[in-house]
Write a protein that holds these residues in place. Structure first.
Motif, mmCIF file in Angstrom:
data_model
loop_
_atom_site.group_PDB
_atom_site.id
_atom_site.type_symbol
_atom_site.label_atom_id
_atom_site.label_comp_id
_atom_site.label_asym_id
_atom_site.label_seq_id
_atom_site.Cartn_x
_atom_site.Cartn_y
_atom_site.Cartn_z
ATOM 1 N N SER A 71 0.801 -1.229 0.000
ATOM 2 C CA SER A 71 0.000 0.000 0.000
ATOM 3 C C SER A 71 0.830 1.274 0.000
ATOM 4 C CB SER A 71 -0.932 0.015 1.220
ATOM 5 O OG SER A 71 -0.191 -0.048 2.429
ATOM 6 N N GLY A 72 2.156 1.159 0.089
ATOM 7 C CA GLY A 72 2.980 2.361 0.091
ATOM 8 C C GLY A 72 4.452 2.055 0.218
ATOM 9 N N PHE A 73 5.258 3.112 0.251
ATOM 10 C CA PHE A 73 6.707 2.953 0.346
ATOM 11 C C PHE A 73 7.299 4.253 0.875
ATOM 12 C CE2 PHE A 73 5.432 4.178 -3.917
ATOM 13 C CZ PHE A 73 6.207 5.295 -4.184
ATOM 14 N N MET A 88 1.553 16.238 -1.982
ATOM 15 C CA MET A 88 1.806 16.243 -3.432
ATOM 16 C C MET A 88 1.400 14.914 -4.052
ATOM 17 S SD MET A 88 5.390 17.051 -5.406
ATOM 18 C CE MET A 88 6.139 15.425 -5.215
ATOM 19 N N ILE A 89 0.685 14.977 -5.166
ATOM 20 C CA ILE A 89 0.227 13.791 -5.876
ATOM 21 C C ILE A 89 1.057 13.602 -7.141
ATOM 22 C CG2 ILE A 89 -1.714 12.735 -7.112
ATOM 23 C CD1 ILE A 89 -3.580 14.299 -5.217
ATOM 24 N N VAL A 90 1.599 12.416 -7.315
ATOM 25 C CA VAL A 90 2.360 12.081 -8.518
ATOM 26 C C VAL A 90 1.474 11.169 -9.367
ATOM 27 C CG1 VAL A 90 4.453 11.064 -9.456
ATOM 28 C CG2 VAL A 90 4.513 12.224 -7.230
ATOM 29 N N PRO A 91 0.945 11.687 -10.492
ATOM 30 C CA PRO A 91 0.001 10.892 -11.291
ATOM 31 C C PRO A 91 0.578 9.582 -11.801
ATOM 32 C CG PRO A 91 -0.043 13.204 -11.955
ATOM 33 C CD PRO A 91 1.134 13.031 -11.041
ATOM 34 N N LYS A 92 1.895 9.574 -12.076
ATOM 35 C CA LYS A 92 2.489 8.343 -12.584
ATOM 36 C C LYS A 92 3.947 8.277 -12.157
ATOM 37 C CE LYS A 92 3.111 5.483 -16.719
ATOM 38 N NZ LYS A 92 2.900 5.365 -18.185
ATOM 39 N N ALA A 107 0.532 7.871 -6.871
ATOM 40 C CA ALA A 107 0.863 7.897 -5.450
ATOM 41 C C ALA A 107 0.827 9.324 -4.921
ATOM 42 C CB ALA A 107 2.228 7.269 -5.202
ATOM 43 N N GLN A 108 0.773 9.425 -3.594
ATOM 44 C CA GLN A 108 0.741 10.724 -2.926
ATOM 45 C C GLN A 108 1.711 10.704 -1.747
ATOM 46 O OE1 GLN A 108 -3.059 11.927 -1.280
ATOM 47 N NE2 GLN A 108 -2.469 14.081 -1.246
ATOM 48 N N VAL A 109 2.451 11.805 -1.590
ATOM 49 C CA VAL A 109 3.338 11.952 -0.436
ATOM 50 C C VAL A 109 2.471 12.214 0.792
ATOM 51 C CG1 VAL A 109 5.296 13.192 0.549
ATOM 52 C CG2 VAL A 109 5.098 12.952 -1.941
ATOM 53 N N VAL A 110 2.639 11.404 1.846
ATOM 54 C CA VAL A 110 1.769 11.533 3.020
ATOM 55 C C VAL A 110 2.512 11.977 4.276
ATOM 56 C CG1 VAL A 110 -0.015 9.949 2.209
ATOM 57 C CG2 VAL A 110 1.974 9.035 3.440
ATOM 58 N N SER A 126 10.574 10.459 3.405
ATOM 59 C CA SER A 126 9.210 10.769 2.976
ATOM 60 C C SER A 126 8.467 9.487 2.634
ATOM 61 C CB SER A 126 9.213 11.694 1.753
ATOM 62 O OG SER A 126 9.825 12.935 2.066
ATOM 63 N N GLY A 127 7.191 9.455 2.977
ATOM 64 C CA GLY A 127 6.378 8.280 2.709
ATOM 65 C C GLY A 127 5.342 8.535 1.636
ATOM 66 N N PHE A 128 5.150 7.570 0.768
ATOM 67 C CA PHE A 128 4.137 7.618 -0.288
ATOM 68 C C PHE A 128 3.025 6.619 0.021
ATOM 69 C CE2 PHE A 128 7.631 9.463 -2.640
ATOM 70 C CZ PHE A 128 7.051 10.267 -3.617
ATOM 71 N N ALA A 129 1.794 7.012 -0.230
ATOM 72 C CA ALA A 129 0.667 6.073 -0.246
ATOM 73 C C ALA A 129 0.311 5.793 -1.697
ATOM 74 C CB ALA A 129 -0.534 6.654 0.479
ATOM 75 N N ILE A 130 0.145 4.516 -2.040
ATOM 76 C CA ILE A 130 -0.268 4.169 -3.403
ATOM 77 C C ILE A 130 -1.770 4.427 -3.528
ATOM 78 C CG2 ILE A 130 -0.490 2.289 -5.074
ATOM 79 C CD1 ILE A 130 1.984 1.009 -3.790
#
Length: 489
Positions: A71-73, A88-92, A107-110, A126-130
């Protein structure tokens, strides 16, 4: 590009357009409701890189992944050169594994935390949520993560079909009555299972515990309603059942935890059928519902199950008081009111019997595109215009569920008094005649109706439904159960 709470630092006063300078209020912006039971984060060797184009400045970045889950990284970067902003949202972006293969996702930086680095240099973690991901890629990534944790755990691997059927027989999963069903539909079953276990369609998942090519544990799931998956076909060898049976259940639990937040997974509910006289599933499903103790989160409803063979020949006077028509939204509103009073559970939501879902057909089309069959038909039984029962007929490939619970008729009786047994049989006769089915499994709800009207039935099937908004309750129960089983408690 961004979602989060900000403070306005500066703005221009132009009439037509304005420029704002914003500062995030928090460095921690969870995208989803925080979970008590988090997805398992793993440090892989070699660790993948995350490659993406920055949505604000358009520059390409390549960062090393510190740990990864379904679910994330998380990633690390120098504080002086940090480019990631919470919200911040990264579309791809691509998770690149040593240049050999990669998985793409949105993914989005959470979160963004400062941590100690070497010397005077601080590091930023920094953590990303998928947010979403192609489900084939997601399953492949989860397969990698499950293998990293336990090399004998497999998700949606290509299965030797002879080994799978031998396993089903060895474990006693296929008993005499089920064997007769399999023998009568051998060619169809062989073709269906070949596609399910070698072509890896999006509608199906299987979890296998396997050592040296021998299968010791198996569990599978099937997306059979728009946003509902059916868990079924759980089996384990007696010689290794204490280990393998638990592992595949744990795999399914991890898969649910990792996937339920992804839109493409279409996973709002998980359903399981079990017989109340079967001790282990009663302990798992029934025990889970009892532990959660809230039918809005997890519910159990019983069906009387029997095979209907079309031999009924009573003529029906269609000018009389009884009617059989296509179900309307108003009928489903009435069914909802009955079910809320009778049970208050999740069943109608899970099996697409809400008024707004009467015309749903997306899943039927997806099945056809994948080379499978799925049809759903709804009928209402009335007397003098008053609704007495709603009948749902689902038609799918034979044996997709080996108890044929995906190729059956469900009857929901609203009037347990004024709906005679003979009229039930007559309605079943009409429906099976229309769809050219001579022998079909029937599930009648509620069980009390079948008992009151002396309708012979073979067994009771309980339908267990879990609302995946409340995965923590389920996962805590499963962790506790698996721990007890592991130590023989």
């Amino acid at each position: 590009m961004y979602s989060g709470e900000c403070r306005i630092l500066k703005q221009t006063l132009d009439q037509q357009t304005r420029t704002y300078v914003l500062e995030p209020v928090s460095q921690n912006m969870p995208r989803f409701k925080p979970k008590e039971v988090r997805s398992t984060r793993q440090e892989l060797v070699p660790s993948p890189n995350v490659v993406f184009s920055h949505p604000f400045i358009g520059k390409k970045f390549d960062l090393k992944v510190i740990n990864l889950s379904g679910s994330g990284f998380s990633v690390e970067e120098d504080e002086d050169n940090s480019v990631l902003l919470p919200g911040m949202i990264v579309p791809k972006l691509a998770l690149n594994f040593a240049g050999s293969f990669s998985f793409s996702c949105k993914a989005q930086v959470v979160y963004r935390n400062v941590c100690d680095g070497k010397g005077d240099n601080s590091r930023i973690k920094s953590g990303f949520a998928i947010l979403d991901m192609d489900m084939h890629d997601h399953v492949r990534m989860l397969a990698l993560l499950h293998q990293a944790k336990d090399r004998s755990s497999y998700i949606c691997n290509t299965v030797d079909m002879d080994a799978l059927w031998n396993f089903f027989f060895e474990t006693g999963f296929i008993y005499p009555q089920k064997y007769a069903f399999i023998k009568a539909n051998k060619d169809q079953l062989k073709a269906t299972y070949e596609k399910l276990y070698t072509q890896h369609p999006n509608i199906a998942r299987h979890f296998i515990y396997q050592e040296n090519g021998k299968i010791y544990g198996h569990c599978s799931a099937l997306r059979f309603y728009e946003n509902t998956w059916i868990s079924h076909h759980h089996a384990a060898t007696k010689s290794n059942s204490n280990r393998a049976g638990l592992v595949v259940l744990s795999q399914l639990s991890r898969y649910i935890n990792d996937s339920s937040t992804l839109y493409s997974a279409h996973m709002n509910y998980i359903v399981g059928y079990f017989r109340p006289d079967n001790r282990f599933p009663r302990r798992v499903f029934g025990g889970c519902a009892a532990a959660i103790n809230d039918p809005r989160k997890c519910s159990v409803d019983g069906f009387a199950y029997f095979h209907y063979q079309r031999t009924y020949s009573t003529e029906w006077d269609d000018s009389g008081p009884w009617g059989l028509t296509r179900t309307t939204s108003e009928d489903l509103v009435e069914l909802e009111a009955f079910y809320a009073h009778h049970s208050g559970g999740l069943m109608l939501h899970a099996i697409d019997m809400e008024p707004g879902m009467i015309e749903c057909g997306e899943l039927d089309r997806e099945y056809r595109q994948l080379g499978f069959k799925r049809e759903r038909h709804l009928f209402s039984v009335t007397k003098d215009g008053i609704l007495k029962a709603v009948i749902m007929l689902v038609i799918s490939d034979v044996g997709m569920n080996l108890s044929d619970l995906t190729n059956c008729i469900k009857v929901f009786v609203l009037d347990e008094v004024d709906f005679p047994r003979d009229m039930l049989y007559l309605m079943l006769s009409c429906i099976t005649l229309k769809f050219n089915k001579d022998d079909v499994p029937v599930l009648v709800y509620p069980v009390a109706y079948a008992e009151t009207h002396d309708i012979p039935f073979d067994k009771i099937y309980n339908m267990w439904i879990l609302n995946l908004l409340y995965t923590d309750d389920y996962l805590k129960f499963m962790e506790n159960l698996l721990h007890k089983k592991k130590f023989g408690i």
